[in-house]
Each structure stands twice: as structure tokens, then as C-alpha cells.
Design a protein around this motif. Structure first.
Motif, short mmCIF file in Angstrom:
data_model
loop_
_atom_site.label_atom_id
_atom_site.label_comp_id
_atom_site.label_asym_id
_atom_site.label_seq_id
_atom_site.Cartn_x
_atom_site.Cartn_y
_atom_site.Cartn_z
N ILE A 15 0.84 -1.18 0.00
CA ILE A 15 0.00 0.00 0.00
C ILE A 15 0.88 1.24 0.00
O ILE A 15 1.74 1.41 0.87
N VAL A 16 0.67 2.10 -0.98
CA VAL A 16 1.49 3.29 -1.15
C VAL A 16 0.87 4.44 -0.36
O VAL A 16 -0.18 4.98 -0.74
N ARG A 17 1.52 4.84 0.70
CA ARG A 17 1.06 5.97 1.50
C ARG A 17 2.17 6.40 2.44
O ARG A 17 3.17 5.69 2.61
N ASN A 18 2.02 7.57 3.05
CA ASN A 18 2.97 7.99 4.07
C ASN A 18 2.20 8.47 5.29
O ASN A 18 0.98 8.30 5.39
N GLU A 19 2.89 9.09 6.22
CA GLU A 19 2.28 9.42 7.51
C GLU A 19 1.13 10.42 7.42
O GLU A 19 0.28 10.48 8.30
N LYS A 20 1.07 11.20 6.33
CA LYS A 20 0.00 12.19 6.17
C LYS A 20 -1.14 11.69 5.30
O LYS A 20 -2.14 12.39 5.13
N SER A 21 -0.99 10.52 4.73
CA SER A 21 -2.01 10.01 3.81
C SER A 21 -3.22 9.49 4.57
O SER A 21 -3.10 9.03 5.72
N TRP A 22 -4.38 9.55 3.90
CA TRP A 22 -5.59 8.96 4.46
C TRP A 22 -6.14 7.94 3.48
O TRP A 22 -6.47 8.27 2.35
N ILE A 23 -6.18 6.71 3.93
CA ILE A 23 -6.79 5.62 3.16
C ILE A 23 -7.72 4.88 4.10
O ILE A 23 -7.30 4.40 5.17
N GLU A 24 -8.99 4.79 3.73
CA GLU A 24 -9.97 4.16 4.61
C GLU A 24 -9.63 2.69 4.85
O GLU A 24 -9.23 1.97 3.93
N SER A 25 -9.79 2.27 6.08
CA SER A 25 -9.45 0.90 6.45
C SER A 25 -10.31 -0.12 5.71
O SER A 25 -9.87 -1.23 5.44
N ASN A 26 -11.54 0.28 5.37
CA ASN A 26 -12.43 -0.62 4.64
C ASN A 26 -11.85 -1.02 3.30
O ASN A 26 -11.97 -2.17 2.86
N ALA A 27 -11.18 -0.07 2.63
CA ALA A 27 -10.57 -0.37 1.33
C ALA A 27 -9.41 -1.35 1.49
O ALA A 27 -9.21 -2.25 0.66
N VAL A 28 -8.64 -1.17 2.57
CA VAL A 28 -7.52 -2.07 2.83
C VAL A 28 -8.05 -3.48 3.12
O VAL A 28 -7.50 -4.48 2.63
N GLU A 29 -9.11 -3.57 3.89
CA GLU A 29 -9.70 -4.86 4.20
C GLU A 29 -10.22 -5.55 2.94
O GLU A 29 -10.12 -6.77 2.81
N GLN A 30 -10.76 -4.75 2.02
CA GLN A 30 -11.21 -5.33 0.76
C GLN A 30 -10.06 -5.96 -0.01
O GLN A 30 -10.20 -7.03 -0.60
N LEU A 31 -8.91 -5.28 -0.03
CA LEU A 31 -7.76 -5.82 -0.75
C LEU A 31 -7.35 -7.19 -0.22
O LEU A 31 -6.93 -8.06 -0.98
N LYS A 32 -7.46 -7.36 1.07
CA LYS A 32 -7.03 -8.62 1.69
C LYS A 32 -7.81 -9.82 1.16
O LYS A 32 -7.30 -10.94 1.16
N LYS A 33 -9.04 -9.57 0.68
CA LYS A 33 -9.87 -10.68 0.20
C LYS A 33 -9.27 -11.34 -1.03
O LYS A 33 -9.59 -12.48 -1.33
N TYR A 34 -8.42 -10.61 -1.74
CA TYR A 34 -7.96 -11.10 -3.03
C TYR A 34 -6.57 -11.72 -3.00
O TYR A 34 -6.15 -12.32 -3.99
N GLU A 35 -5.87 -11.62 -1.89
CA GLU A 35 -4.50 -12.12 -1.89
C GLU A 35 -4.42 -13.64 -1.95
O GLU A 35 -3.38 -14.19 -2.32
#
Length: 368
Positions: A15-35
Motif C-alpha cells: 500500500i502506497v502511502r505515508n504518515e500524512k495520507s488517508w486511506i480508509e481501512s475498509n478499502a484495505v480490508e477489501q484488498l485482503k480478500k484477493y491475496e
């Protein structure tokens, strides 16, 4: 000031982000479904990542198998930049707005399509709903003159940015696949794989031609000559690539290719867009970069939020350069409904994924 860059890995996920980035946790959880999908070897979540049926702002890399549903129904959806060959000193915004407002729907404008043979020809040259748009822009700033000069355009010319896709065609192709296979993969070399990819590639070509016809129609409306294509890239499609002696398949869902030269990363209606040059060999990032700002608010919740922040009168004033057929776009496509495009661009720069070539400032946005 020292910049701290964090890279979060969840097995195959980067996941490409840094300390100031905002990415909703729901989107990250969705990604996990596909690994755990069979054949999956890499997943990248980009700074514009947000939740969807399949998370948008993501790229999925597989070997020997493809999953058409990962790229969605708008096959070939992308962004094209055109040079209108209109000098900015001769551009009259009020005249363009007057002419464009005479058009109720872009479908009503005739275009010569005799050289094309696609299904669903009636939709060719139409923008569609959602975040699709056509926008007249000017070159705001050139950052890398040598790279900008390679585009063979003048910074003094009016530009036109078009974001659209394959319309109903891509949807029919996906529905055909889902009806037969559901979420099952297609095996490399199988008859089903070859048939799907043939239809996929044809829908992607339809989308590219669609953007061209849209641009030609808009110039025709304003009494100008046909525009010249400068850049075109698709961010919803499957692309094959050779990597370390093997064939891989990059499924991009709202992710722009990093291995096709310069691209445009689009902002929102009243924020800048950027011409960027992706760095070479971004294999760690699935050969992909962000395609735009990425949604922050849901479409359903945008109206109440916007009215609370600005009020009706101010919202109308804010959208004086927007030509639209559906009032919902005043709320759903507002700048506030999206992430900060400058933050997205900065994240990509800080991860050494792109160089900024130039910025583009919106002048008139057309959504009919």
C-alpha cells in the motif's frame, strides 16, 4: 524536514502511502480478500485507493490466470488529453459556455462514424455518468521542460481532457463472463481466455475511440477544428507483460499504467490535473500509479455534507463553470467528495514513482 515514508505490507499487498495520507481501512480490508486467489502474486493499493465492489485505485498481478471481474465493467475506461489548437489569448470562456449550453445531450451531436465497426455504435461519442467528464483546461505550470517538449504541444494552447470508457459495451462483455464463470479465473491459453481477451481488447479500443469522438464533438459544438491527441491511457483493463521469464497479467482497477510513457492523473472539477512521467520498472507497485484523486465521500452522503458546508447558493456559484444535465453532480463530484489531488501526487513523488511534467487548470467542465 525529514520525510518519513511508510510502506505497509500484508503478505502480497503493498500500500502506497505515508504518515500524512488517508486511506480508509475498509478499502484495505477489501484488498485482503484477493491475496489468496489462485495465481495471485502481487497487489498494490495506490494513494487514491477507496472502497468499491472491487477497491478502486488498485492493481492485481497474476500468473497463468485472469479474473475479469477485478477490472469491472467499464473496460478500457481512461483519460485522454487533446490539444484543441486554440490559442489561450483567443479563448473566450463565456462563448464556449454559451455554445456548450445549447447542447442538451452529447448524443444529439452528429459525428461521422463510418470508419468504425463496433457493437453499440449509438453510445460511441458519449461521456456517461459518475466521475466521467470532458474538461477544457490550460497549462498552468511546466515543471520539466525537456519532457514537456516531447509532447509537441504549446503551453499557450487550450487543452481538452476527456475521461470516459466503453459504456454499455464493456458491461455486456463482463456480464457474459460472469454468467458463464462467476468469479472463477480463466486459464491462460484456454479457449475461454482467448475469447474473453479478444472481446476485452475490442471494448478497450472502443473506449479509446469514444474519447476521441467526444473531443471531436465538443470542438465541433464550439466551431473549432478537430483536436490532436496528445496522451491516452486506460486505467480499467487487463494487460499482459513479460517479467523474469514468465507471463504475468496486470489487472488495473482505477490504476494508470506506469510502463506506457507519460500519462495524465486527473484532479477534480475545480482542482489541478497533472501530466506525469512514471519511473521505469515499477514492478514493486504492479507497474501502476494513481489515476486520479480517489473518492473520500460516498455518492449517497455527498449532498447532505455539501449543503451543510456551503449552502445551496454558494454551491451554485461554485459550479458556474460546470455544464451538467443532472444536479446530483454538484454534490457527488465536488472537490470535497474527493481526496486532495496534491496529496496523492506528493505520495507518488515521495515513493519515487513519478516525475511531475506539468499541471493543468480546469476552465470549463462538461457532463452531458
Amino acid at each position: 524536514m525529514k520525510i518519513i515514508i511508510t510502506r505497509e505490507r500484508i503478505k502480497l499487498i503493498n500500500i502506497v502511502r505515508n504518515e500524512k495520507s488517508w486511506i480508509e481501512s475498509n478499502a484495505v480490508e477489501q484488498l485482503k480478500k484477493y491475496e489468496k486467489l489462485d495465481g495471485m502474486i502481487r497487489i498494490t493499493g495506490l494513494p487514491d485507493l477507496h472502497a468499491g465492489r472491487v477497491p478502486v485505485g488498485a492493481a492485481f498481478v497474476t500468473e497463468k490466470k485472469i479474473y475479469p471481474y477485478l477490472t469491472g465493467s467499464d473496460i478500457g475506461c481512461g483519460i485522454a488529453l487533446f490539444d484543441t489548437n486554440v490559442r489561450m489569448k483567443k479563448f473566450k470562456r463565456e462563448n464556449f459556455i454559451r455554445d456548450l449550453n445549447k447542447v442538451k445531450y452529447l448524443e444529439d451531436i452528429h459525428a461521422d462514424l463510418s470508419e468504425y465497426k463496433f457493437p453499440y455504435m449509438e453510445k460511441l461519442g458519449t461521456i456517461g455518468s459518475g466521475n466521467h467528464f470532458a474538461e477544457f483546461q490550460k497549462i498552468e505550470k511546466v515543471y520539466l521542460k525537456d519532457e514537456f517538449d516531447k509532447l509537441n504541444i504549446s503551453k499557450d494552447n487550450l487543452m481538452l481532457l476527456v475521461h470516459s470508457g466503453s459504456r454499455v459495451y464493456g458491461q455486456i462483455v463482463l456480464e457474459k463472463y460472469l454468467e458463464s464463470f462467476g468469479t472463477l479465473p480463466l486459464e491462460e491459453g484456454s479457449a475461454e481466455f482467448n475469447e474473453y481477451m479478444k472481446e476485452h481488447d475490442n471494448a478497450a479500443e472502443y473506449a479509446k475511440v469514444n474519447r476521441k469522438i467526444i473531443a471531436e464533438k465538443l470542438l465541433k459544438i464550439t466551431g473549432k477544428e478537430k483536436p490532436d491527441l496528445v496522451l491516452d491511457s486506460s486505467h480499467n483493463m487487463i494487460a499482459g507483460k513479460a517479467e523474469n521469464g514468465r507471463n504475468i497479467y496486470i489487472h488495473r482497477k482505477g490504476a494508470a499504467p506506469s510502463d506506457m510513457g507519460m500519462i495524465v492523473i486527473a484532479g477534480t472539477r475545480d482542482s489541478l490535473s497533472y501530466i506525469v512521467k512514471p519511473k521505469e520498472n515499477l514492478s514493486e507497485y504492479s507497474y501502476s500509479v494513481s489515476h486520479g484523486a480517489g473518492r473520500k465521500w460516498t455518492r449517497e452522503g455527498s449532498k447532505d455534507r455539501m449543503l451543510k458546508i456551503h449552502g445551496k447558493n454558494k454551491i451554485i456559484q461554485m459550479n458556474k463553470n460546470l455544464i451538467y444535465s443532472d444536479r446530483k453532480v454538484l454534490f457527488e463530484e465536488s472537490r470535497e467528495a474527493y481526496k486532495n489531488i496534491e496529496r496523492v501526487i506528493q505520495d507518488l513523488v515521495e515513493h519515487d514513482m513519478i516525475e511531475i511534467v506539468a499541471s493543468l487548470k480546469p476552465l470549463i467542465t462538461f457532463k452531458r
